[in-house]
Design an enzyme around this catalytic site. Structure first.
Site, PDB file in Angstrom:
ATOM      1  N   SER A 216      38.364  28.936  25.211  1.00 50.46           N
ATOM      2  CA  SER A 216      39.275  27.742  25.714  1.00 50.46           C
ATOM      3  C   SER A 216      39.246  26.659  25.419  1.00 50.46           C
ATOM      4  O   SER A 216      39.222  26.205  24.168  1.00 50.46           O
ATOM      5  CB  SER A 216      39.128  28.020  27.227  1.00 50.46           C
ATOM      6  N   SER A 217      39.203  25.716  26.327  1.00 53.50           N
ATOM      7  CA  SER A 217      39.238  24.197  25.820  1.00 53.50           C
ATOM      8  C   SER A 217      38.816  23.518  27.146  1.00 53.50           C
ATOM      9  O   SER A 217      39.323  23.646  28.065  1.00 53.50           O
ATOM     10  CB  SER A 217      40.636  23.949  25.479  1.00 53.50           C
TER      11      SER A 217
ATOM     12  N   TYR B  28      49.102  24.066  26.132  1.00 51.53           N
ATOM     13  CA  TYR B  28      48.014  24.553  25.876  1.00 51.53           C
ATOM     14  C   TYR B  28      46.989  24.748  26.951  1.00 51.53           C
ATOM     15  O   TYR B  28      46.298  25.664  27.056  1.00 51.53           O
ATOM     16  CB  TYR B  28      47.485  23.407  24.693  1.00 51.53           C
TER      17      TYR B  28
ATOM     18  N   LYS C  38      45.093  28.294  28.081  1.00 52.49           N
ATOM     19  CA  LYS C  38      43.840  28.232  28.028  1.00 52.49           C
ATOM     20  C   LYS C  38      43.383  28.561  29.528  1.00 52.49           C
ATOM     21  O   LYS C  38      42.215  29.365  29.808  1.00 52.49           O
ATOM     22  CB  LYS C  38      43.136  26.884  27.489  1.00 52.49           C
TER      23      LYS C  38
END
Length: 285
Positions: free
Chosen positions: A155-156, A169, A173
């Site tokens: 993920s982020s 994005y 995620k």
């Protein structure tokens, strides 16, 4: 018994988006510790890099490595990856098992909300969300039956930071993190399922960022506990970059190490977790 440094000896790991950058570092992490590796990548232009990577793994680590060019954003792409792995790694007795999956392939699509393009939004979802789901679905028949399987979704930190221009994005995620918890329940008898959330990494991306973006991210980097640059440890290029953006990014092998921890045999009592690999830039559950 395998030597301690070959903790994944004989296991098979599929790493998506693995011909370069962080995906390549993650693939090497597993190969260097004894795992056979499927190196998935999307475009013909990445074939030389993927083939060179596979050859180096086989030479340096005495493992088997298979480059597989498949665009995972297509509906049938994930199944093609599993089929290619099965064709190559089925042993003489007909046994085939997928032990580790790292869902790394992703696209960023940094658009503001007012500029959001529907086609790009859909393409981001197809690769960042749909592809991991379909890859795991295709792999289910070949996952272990003793809970020893390991699935890690990348993920982020942007899912918790709320960074500008990250509707697509960070949104996709965040959905992947939610699916991680669902899959942890559904696959409990087969594999653990966890999520690793990297912060900024040393991918070279920062070097080309516009000044506006650098300035927007600077406060996050300054507040990251482990991001302070280290003269005498970090190279001059990293020191210069840290001066420019407020802190050093994480080295690829540092983040790959966190992914590896989630895949250790000793990590069998951990599932459904979101693990931060951001230097402390994002404190998650």
């Amino acid at each position: 018994m395998s030597p301690p440094h070959r903790v994944f000896d004989g296991k098979l790991a599929i790493v998506t988006g693995a011909s370069r950058s962080f995906g390549a570092a993650a693939a090497e992490h597993f190969a260097s510790r004894g795992a056979n590796v499927v190196i998935n990548y999307a475009t013909e232009g990445s074939t030389p890099a993927a083939e060179a990577l596979a050859k180096s793994f086989e030479t340096k680590y005495n493992v088997k490595a298979l480059p597989v060019q498949v665009d995972l954003s297509t509906v049938d792409g994930p199944q093609k990856v599993v089929d290619a792995a099965k064709a190559h790694f089925t042993d003489a007795s007909g046994r085939f098992q997928i032990d580790i999956i790292v869902n790394n392939a992703a696209t960023v699509n940094a658009q503001s909300l007012c500029d959001l393009d529907l086609d790009l939004f859909q393409a981001t979802f197809n690769l960042n969300c749909r592809a991991p789901a379909l890859l795991i679905k295709a792999a289910i028949p070949f996952l272990p039956n003793d809970r020893s399987g390991r699935i890690v979704n990348i993920s982020s930190a942007t899912t918790t930071w709320g960074v500008w221009w990250q509707t697509s994005y960070a949104g996709t995620k965040g959905a992947l993190e939610a699916m991680t918890r669902v899959w942890a329940r559904e696959l409990a008898e087969r594999a653990t399922v966890n999520c690793v959330c990297p912060g900024p990494m040393d991918t070279g991306l920062y070097s080309g960022l516009p000044d506006e973006v650098r300035e927007a991210l600077r406060p996050f980097n300054i507040l990251t506990p482990l991001a302070k640059a280290r003269p005498g440890v970090d190279g001059q290029e990293v020191l210069d970059l840290a001066q420019s953006i407020g802190g050093r990014p994480g080295y690829l092998e540092e983040v790959a190490g966190v992914v590896g921890v989630a895949c250790l045999p000793e990590s069998g009592w951990m599932t459904g977790n979101v693990m931060s690999a951001s230097g402390g830039g994002a404190f998650v559950r």
